[in-house]
Design a protein around this motif. Structure first.
Motif, PDB file in Angstrom:
ATOM      1  N   TYR A  87       0.816  -1.202   0.000  1.00  0.00           N
ATOM      2  CA  TYR A  87       0.000   0.000   0.000  1.00  0.00           C
ATOM      3  C   TYR A  87       0.855   1.259   0.000  1.00  0.00           C
ATOM      4  CZ  TYR A  87      -3.708  -3.281   1.162  1.00  0.00           C
ATOM      5  OH  TYR A  87      -4.587  -4.328   1.139  1.00  0.00           O
ATOM      6  N   ASP A  88       1.077   1.777  -1.178  1.00  0.00           N
ATOM      7  CA  ASP A  88       1.770   3.050  -1.361  1.00  0.00           C
ATOM      8  C   ASP A  88       1.730   3.394  -2.840  1.00  0.00           C
ATOM      9  OD1 ASP A  88       3.060   5.295  -0.369  1.00  0.00           O
ATOM     10  OD2 ASP A  88       4.432   4.088   0.855  1.00  0.00           O
ATOM     11  N   THR A  89       2.097   4.618  -3.164  1.00  0.00           N
ATOM     12  CA  THR A  89       2.207   5.011  -4.558  1.00  0.00           C
ATOM     13  C   THR A  89       3.493   4.445  -5.154  1.00  0.00           C
ATOM     14  OG1 THR A  89       3.426   7.036  -4.048  1.00  0.00           O
ATOM     15  CG2 THR A  89       1.009   7.174  -4.052  1.00  0.00           C
ATOM     16  N   VAL A  90       3.601   4.481  -6.471  1.00  0.00           N
ATOM     17  CA  VAL A  90       4.842   4.039  -7.111  1.00  0.00           C
ATOM     18  C   VAL A  90       6.023   4.848  -6.596  1.00  0.00           C
ATOM     19  CG1 VAL A  90       6.089   3.961  -9.301  1.00  0.00           C
ATOM     20  CG2 VAL A  90       3.722   3.150  -9.193  1.00  0.00           C
ATOM     21  N   GLY A  91       5.869   6.163  -6.519  1.00  0.00           N
ATOM     22  CA  GLY A  91       6.973   7.017  -6.115  1.00  0.00           C
ATOM     23  C   GLY A  91       7.416   6.820  -4.687  1.00  0.00           C
ATOM     24  N   ASP A  92       6.524   6.336  -3.842  1.00  0.00           N
ATOM     25  CA  ASP A  92       6.843   6.154  -2.429  1.00  0.00           C
ATOM     26  C   ASP A  92       7.136   4.705  -2.065  1.00  0.00           C
ATOM     27  OD1 ASP A  92       6.617   8.843  -1.785  1.00  0.00           O
ATOM     28  OD2 ASP A  92       4.449   8.692  -1.478  1.00  0.00           O
ATOM     29  N   THR A  93       7.183   3.811  -3.052  1.00  0.00           N
ATOM     30  CA  THR A  93       7.455   2.400  -2.791  1.00  0.00           C
ATOM     31  C   THR A  93       8.950   2.134  -2.915  1.00  0.00           C
ATOM     32  OG1 THR A  93       5.280   1.746  -3.635  1.00  0.00           O
ATOM     33  CG2 THR A  93       6.974   0.030  -3.509  1.00  0.00           C
ATOM     34  N   SER A  94       9.560   1.689  -1.840  1.00  0.00           N
ATOM     35  CA  SER A  94      10.987   1.370  -1.850  1.00  0.00           C
ATOM     36  C   SER A  94      11.231   0.049  -2.577  1.00  0.00           C
ATOM     37  CB  SER A  94      11.514   1.251  -0.425  1.00  0.00           C
ATOM     38  OG  SER A  94      10.945   0.120   0.225  1.00  0.00           O
ATOM     39  N   ASP A  95      12.477  -0.214  -2.919  1.00  0.00           N
ATOM     40  CA  ASP A  95      12.828  -1.488  -3.550  1.00  0.00           C
ATOM     41  C   ASP A  95      12.416  -2.654  -2.654  1.00  0.00           C
ATOM     42  OD1 ASP A  95      13.931  -0.067  -5.617  1.00  0.00           O
ATOM     43  OD2 ASP A  95      16.017  -0.406  -5.019  1.00  0.00           O
ATOM     44  N   GLU A  96      12.692  -2.523  -1.370  1.00  0.00           N
ATOM     45  CA  GLU A  96      12.359  -3.590  -0.432  1.00  0.00           C
ATOM     46  C   GLU A  96      10.854  -3.820  -0.358  1.00  0.00           C
ATOM     47  OE1 GLU A  96      13.050  -4.802   4.286  1.00  0.00           O
ATOM     48  OE2 GLU A  96      13.683  -2.840   3.522  1.00  0.00           O
ATOM     49  N   ARG A 178     -15.307  -9.517   4.439  1.00  0.00           N
ATOM     50  CA  ARG A 178     -15.046  -9.351   5.868  1.00  0.00           C
ATOM     51  C   ARG A 178     -13.963 -10.332   6.322  1.00  0.00           C
ATOM     52  NH1 ARG A 178     -18.829  -6.534   8.906  1.00  0.00           N
ATOM     53  NH2 ARG A 178     -20.711  -5.907   7.782  1.00  0.00           N
ATOM     54  N   THR A 179     -12.750  -9.858   6.390  1.00  0.00           N
ATOM     55  CA  THR A 179     -11.616 -10.667   6.829  1.00  0.00           C
ATOM     56  C   THR A 179     -10.790  -9.834   7.810  1.00  0.00           C
ATOM     57  OG1 THR A 179     -10.132  -9.871   5.089  1.00  0.00           O
ATOM     58  CG2 THR A 179     -11.507 -11.801   4.560  1.00  0.00           C
ATOM     59  N   PRO A 180      -9.897 -10.469   8.553  1.00  0.00           N
ATOM     60  CA  PRO A 180      -9.030  -9.687   9.446  1.00  0.00           C
ATOM     61  C   PRO A 180      -8.229  -8.620   8.704  1.00  0.00           C
ATOM     62  CG  PRO A 180      -8.960 -11.988  10.071  1.00  0.00           C
ATOM     63  CD  PRO A 180      -9.771 -11.923   8.798  1.00  0.00           C
ATOM     64  N   MET A 181      -7.761  -8.936   7.485  1.00  0.00           N
ATOM     65  CA  MET A 181      -7.006  -7.959   6.709  1.00  0.00           C
ATOM     66  C   MET A 181      -7.891  -6.778   6.313  1.00  0.00           C
ATOM     67  SD  MET A 181      -4.761  -8.696   3.303  1.00  0.00           S
ATOM     68  CE  MET A 181      -4.617  -7.485   2.010  1.00  0.00           C
ATOM     69  N   GLN A 184      -8.555  -4.437   9.191  1.00  0.00           N
ATOM     70  CA  GLN A 184      -7.463  -3.490   9.413  1.00  0.00           C
ATOM     71  C   GLN A 184      -7.593  -2.283   8.484  1.00  0.00           C
ATOM     72  OE1 GLN A 184      -3.753  -5.592   9.012  1.00  0.00           O
ATOM     73  NE2 GLN A 184      -4.245  -7.053  10.622  1.00  0.00           N
ATOM     74  N   GLU A 185      -7.984  -2.549   7.245  1.00  0.00           N
ATOM     75  CA  GLU A 185      -8.161  -1.445   6.304  1.00  0.00           C
ATOM     76  C   GLU A 185      -9.330  -0.555   6.717  1.00  0.00           C
ATOM     77  OE1 GLU A 185      -7.683  -2.566   2.082  1.00  0.00           O
ATOM     78  OE2 GLU A 185      -7.349  -4.572   2.883  1.00  0.00           O
ATOM     79  N   MET A 186     -10.395  -1.160   7.242  1.00  0.00           N
ATOM     80  CA  MET A 186     -11.515  -0.363   7.737  1.00  0.00           C
ATOM     81  C   MET A 186     -11.078   0.499   8.916  1.00  0.00           C
ATOM     82  SD  MET A 186     -13.879  -1.126   5.627  1.00  0.00           S
ATOM     83  CE  MET A 186     -12.634  -1.603   4.412  1.00  0.00           C
ATOM     84  N   GLN A 187     -10.207  -0.051   9.755  1.00  0.00           N
ATOM     85  CA  GLN A 187      -9.732   0.701  10.903  1.00  0.00           C
ATOM     86  C   GLN A 187      -8.937   1.929  10.471  1.00  0.00           C
ATOM     87  OE1 GLN A 187     -10.683   0.011  14.056  1.00  0.00           O
ATOM     88  NE2 GLN A 187      -9.711   1.968  14.563  1.00  0.00           N
ATOM     89  N   VAL A 188      -8.197   1.802   9.367  1.00  0.00           N
ATOM     90  CA  VAL A 188      -7.475   2.962   8.825  1.00  0.00           C
ATOM     91  C   VAL A 188      -8.468   4.062   8.444  1.00  0.00           C
ATOM     92  CG1 VAL A 188      -6.062   3.770   6.890  1.00  0.00           C
ATOM     93  CG2 VAL A 188      -5.504   1.609   8.034  1.00  0.00           C
ATOM     94  N   LEU A 189      -9.578   3.664   7.845  1.00  0.00           N
ATOM     95  CA  LEU A 189     -10.600   4.641   7.467  1.00  0.00           C
ATOM     96  C   LEU A 189     -11.201   5.300   8.707  1.00  0.00           C
ATOM     97  CD1 LEU A 189     -11.945   5.722   4.886  1.00  0.00           C
ATOM     98  CD2 LEU A 189     -13.707   3.964   5.160  1.00  0.00           C
ATOM     99  N   VAL A 190     -11.404   4.504   9.758  1.00  0.00           N
ATOM    100  CA  VAL A 190     -11.934   5.047  11.012  1.00  0.00           C
ATOM    101  C   VAL A 190     -10.961   6.054  11.603  1.00  0.00           C
ATOM    102  CG1 VAL A 190     -12.566   4.477  13.389  1.00  0.00           C
ATOM    103  CG2 VAL A 190     -13.323   2.996  11.521  1.00  0.00           C
ATOM    104  N   ASP A 197     -16.894   3.832  12.906  1.00  0.00           N
ATOM    105  CA  ASP A 197     -16.427   2.553  13.417  1.00  0.00           C
ATOM    106  C   ASP A 197     -16.260   1.610  12.229  1.00  0.00           C
ATOM    107  OD1 ASP A 197     -19.052   1.705  12.742  1.00  0.00           O
ATOM    108  OD2 ASP A 197     -19.756   2.140  14.771  1.00  0.00           O
ATOM    109  N   VAL A 198     -15.825   0.383  12.513  1.00  0.00           N
ATOM    110  CA  VAL A 198     -15.537  -0.561  11.433  1.00  0.00           C
ATOM    111  C   VAL A 198     -16.789  -0.872  10.621  1.00  0.00           C
ATOM    112  CG1 VAL A 198     -14.864  -2.953  10.931  1.00  0.00           C
ATOM    113  CG2 VAL A 198     -13.493  -1.575  12.508  1.00  0.00           C
ATOM    114  N   GLU A 199     -17.916  -1.053  11.283  1.00  0.00           N
ATOM    115  CA  GLU A 199     -19.153  -1.348  10.558  1.00  0.00           C
ATOM    116  C   GLU A 199     -19.530  -0.191   9.640  1.00  0.00           C
ATOM    117  OE1 GLU A 199     -21.045  -4.118  10.235  1.00  0.00           O
ATOM    118  OE2 GLU A 199     -19.315  -5.014  11.242  1.00  0.00           O
ATOM    119  N   SER A 200     -19.382   1.013  10.122  1.00  0.00           N
ATOM    120  CA  SER A 200     -19.669   2.184   9.292  1.00  0.00           C
ATOM    121  C   SER A 200     -18.698   2.270   8.118  1.00  0.00           C
ATOM    122  CB  SER A 200     -19.580   3.464  10.127  1.00  0.00           C
ATOM    123  OG  SER A 200     -20.513   3.456  11.176  1.00  0.00           O
ATOM    124  N   ALA A 201     -17.458   1.852   8.350  1.00  0.00           N
ATOM    125  CA  ALA A 201     -16.463   1.870   7.279  1.00  0.00           C
ATOM    126  C   ALA A 201     -16.832   0.877   6.187  1.00  0.00           C
ATOM    127  CB  ALA A 201     -15.077   1.559   7.838  1.00  0.00           C
TER     128      ALA A 201
END
Length: 257
Positions: A87-96, A178-181, A184-190, A197-201
């Motif tokens: 999860y990042d843009t091309v310009g902000d993605t490191s080689d690693e 609806r998965t654990p992964m 986590q993404e819903m929590q970022v939106l929250v 909350d996650v349900e609203s997300a």
């Protein structure tokens, strides 16, 4: 009786697929890097066995395949479900970060399919690769994930073209599930103030999906079971989108309701 190998089988879609295949009477081996969630899935059903391994490691997956075929006498189906972030843009993605994302989202499926080909050719088996709606669309700041998921469709088509006389290969592209992964993404939106909350997300990200909700993992598992089963014996090289209709929405017309 059929035998299946499911990578990324400890949580989410992978765990649901393993449970569904076992409930349908199959013997299922779940694999992944973390032992604890695999053993939890295995403990819930007598037909599921945990075999931890890193799906990017060819030698490790070769041992898993050998153990499966020795224990059960063959291998009939593989579900390449392991995946990860990016999860990042091309310009902000490191080689690693780039290598890590492609390893998680593409190399895992490539290595698993390659190591399983020999027993699948013998059994006339099937491979299902779990990709994503991100294989067809691009979300913001998800360059590594998007590229990896797009590439999975090329992998499936190459497998179907080169081995289709003995092995079927197909892709499933889920939308929001609806998965654990995803939680986590819903929590970022929250945390970013986009939802209370996650349900609203979940409600927010599926607002314009025709079915108006995320999928449950079991709904994706049913599609995977179909592709592995006797009703899909002429389905090969296909991309099956399971997203509640999200991919048909014409974004420029959303303002018209």
């Amino acid at each position: 009786m059929s035998t299946y190998l499911v990578t990324g089988g400890g949580t989410g879609i992978g765990a649901a697929v393993a449970t569904r295949l076992a409930e349908d009477g199959g013997d299922v081996v779940v694999s992944g890097r973390r032992r604890e969630p695999l053993e939890e899935v295995a403990s819930a059903h007598p037909r599921i066995t945990a075999m931890p391994a890193d799906a990017t490691d060819g030698a490790a997956m070769r041992r898993v395949v050998e153990d499966v075929t020795e224990r059960y006498g063959g291998l009939d189906g593989v579900v390449a479900n392991a995946g990860g972030h990016g999860y990042d843009t091309v310009g902000d993605t490191s080689d690693e970060a780039w290598r890590s994302s492609l390893d998680a989202n593409l190399t895992t499926a490539f290595v698993t399919a390659r190591e399983a080909l020999e027993p699948l050719v013998r059994s006339g088996g099937s491979i299902v690769v779990v990709s994503s709606l991100a294989a067809l669309r691009a979300g913001p700041e998800t360059a590594g994930y998007t590229v990896g998921k797009h590439a999975l469709l090329g992998l499936v088509r190459s497998l179907a073209r080169d081995y289709g006389h003995r092995v079927r290969a197909n892709a499933v592209c889920p939308g929001w599930v609806r998965t654990p992964m995803a939680d986590q993404e819903m929590q970022v939106l929250v945390e970013g103030g986009g939802a209370a909350d996650v349900e609203s997300a979940y409600a927010e990200v599926t607002r314009d999906v025709p079915l108006g909700r995320p999928a449950d993992p079991e709904e994706i598992a049913g599609v995977v079971a179909f592709l592995l089963g006797p009703d899909a014996t002429y389905v090969n090289g296909a991309t099956l989108v399971v997203d509640g209709g999200a991919h048909i929405v014409d974004v420029p017309t959303l303002a018209f309701g």
